[in-house]
Structures are given as structure tokens and as C-alpha cells.
Design an enzyme around this catalytic site. Structure first.
Site, PDB file in Angstrom:
ATOM      1  CB  ALA A 110       0.606  10.322   4.274  1.00  0.00           C
ATOM      2  CD  GLU A 111       0.122   6.370   0.194  1.00  0.00           C
ATOM      3  OE1 GLU A 111       0.293   6.277  -0.989  1.00  0.00           O
ATOM      4  OE2 GLU A 111       0.316   5.855   0.905  1.00  0.00           O
ATOM      5  CB  SER A 112      -3.419  11.421  -2.899  1.00  0.00           C
ATOM      6  OG  SER A 112      -4.641  10.869  -2.000  1.00  0.00           O
ATOM      7  CE1 TYR A 207       2.197   6.654   3.097  1.00  0.00           C
ATOM      8  CE2 TYR A 207       2.691   5.243   4.324  1.00  0.00           C
ATOM      9  CZ  TYR A 207       1.660   5.215   3.988  1.00  0.00           C
ATOM     10  OH  TYR A 207       0.847   4.659   3.548  1.00  0.00           O
TER      11      TYR A 207
END
Length: 227
Positions: A110-112, A207
Site C-alpha cells: 500500500a505504501e510504495s 489506507y
């Protein structure tokens, strides 16, 4: 003259109308080398059409099933930790009891999207640390001689260590402990504590939901299959 041989070489005379009817009902076979084509009867044509439609229906069903499977694999199927990060993620997941391989993997996704060079403008690296947070939690976790937010060998253990701290900082906040810790990673622990749970920030809510409801279960499926 009655009784004289007719045109059938002495056979029984045949009425002209009867002869024409017989010829129409039983057409003679084409002579050798003839290019005359005979059309199939209506029943044979209908049977051919039915078979053709059945084959086409099977082909369409197979194509649709293949497309459905590809869509399922892309949106619902199991996910696996990229091979180059499997060891460091597995090691980082032992930092504390609340952090698992599936959770860390889903968060990194999810972050990168597992991109160690990701740069949003205010957060950097595979785990998307801000400079301020990295200064507190970053370190030379892979013992390479330097600490870098761009190095997954440093960033992933730092991510796990920070998540363990966030679980502790939000332990008294009501609601789902994992959701609260993830929200704190995204929006900061103060925002979660003040909101009494996941704050009403669209980005933070999306998120948390994406990780808990979509990515984490799929990474767990991948781990179970590898198992």
C-alpha cells in the site's frame, strides 16, 4: 399398334406422367467428372447450424471463464512477498507479536508498491518514512555500514519497529488495534488518540481499509499456499 414394344425395349409400357414423376423423385446421379453440386437437405442444414452454435457457445464460455479468472487473480487472488524481500520481511515480522509477515507485506504494498525508490514528495523509500520519522526510527539494520531510507534492508525493519511502537501508543484507544496502529502510521498517533480511533480522514480510512480488507488477506493466502 396396341401390344407393340414401346420405347423401353420390350418392357411394360410406362405412362408419360408417371415417368416424369419418377424422374423428379429420384434424380439421376451426376456423371463422372460433373461439377454439379447438391444442396444439403433442410434437416442436415439445421443440424449443422445447431452444432456450430454449440461450439461457438463453448468457445465464448471458455473465453469468459479465462477473463474472469484473470480478473480474480488480479483483484482477489493470493499475493506473495517479492523474493528479494522475503527474508527481511520474515525477520522484521518477529519484532513483536502484533506484527506479521502478511501485515508488513500489505503495508509495504500500500505504501510504495514494493518500490524502494518511491518518493511522494514528503515520504520516501519502500516504507515511505518522512525525514522526521526516519531520524527517530531509521538505523543500519542490515549492518551494511550505513543507514538509508532507500535501503529496504534498513527501511523494512524500521517499519516493523515503528509499527510495534504504534501498537503500544494506541493500546488504550477503543476499536480494532491493528486498524488504529495502521491509522497512526499514516496520520500519526496523536490523530488516532484524539479521534478515539481511526480519524475521519478519507486518505487514512482508505489506507486502513485497503490493507485490512484487501491486501492483508491476499498476502495471507499466498503464505498459506507456500506453506
Amino acid at each position: 399398334m396396341i401390344g407393340s414394344p414401346g420405347p423401353y425395349d420390350g418392357g411394360t409400357p410406362v405412362d408419360a406422367d408417371e415417368a416424369e414423376s419418377t424422374a423428379l423423385a429420384s434424380p439421376a446421379a451426376p456423371a463422372a467428372g460433373s461439377t454439379t453440386l447438391y444442396r444439403a437437405g433442410p434437416r442436415r442444414v439445421r443440424r449443422f447450424h445447431r452444432r456450430l452454435l454449440a461450439v461457438l457457445a463453448l468457445l465464448v464460455a471458455a473465453v469468459l471463464a479465462g477473463i474472469a479468472w484473470l480478473v480474480y487473480q488480479g483483484t482477489q487472488g493470493p499475493l506473495k512477498v517479492p523474493a528479494q524481500y522475503a527474508s527481511v520481511v520474515s525477520s522484521a515480522a518477529s519484532t513483536c507479536g502484533q506484527v506479521t509477515v502478511a501485515l508488513l507485506a500489505a503495508q509495504l504494498d500500500a505504501e510504495s508498491g514494493w518500490n524502494p525508490q518511491a518518493d511522494s514528495g514528503h515520504a520516501q523509500g519502500i516504507a515511505q518514512f518522512t525525514p522526521a520519522t526516519w531520524s527517530e526510527w531509521g538505523g543500519d539494520y542490515d549492518h551494511s555500514g550505513s543507514s538509508s531510507v532507500w535501503d529496504p534492508g534498513d527501511a523494512i525493519p524500521a517499519q516493523a519497529k515503528y509499527m510495534c511502537s504504534l501498537f503500544k501508543q494506541t493500546a488504550n484507544v477503543p476499536g480494532d488495534a491493528t486498524a488504529n496502529a495502521l491509522a497512526a502510521y499514516n496520520a500519526g498517533p496523536t490523530a488516532v488518540i484524539n479521534a478515539g480511533g481511526v480519524p475521519n480522514f478519507p486518505e487514512t480510512q482508505a489506507y486502513v481499509s485497503r490493507i485490512e480488507k484487501q491486501l492483508e488477506p491476499r498476502y495471507q493466502q499466498g503464505l498459506n499456499q507456500s506453506g
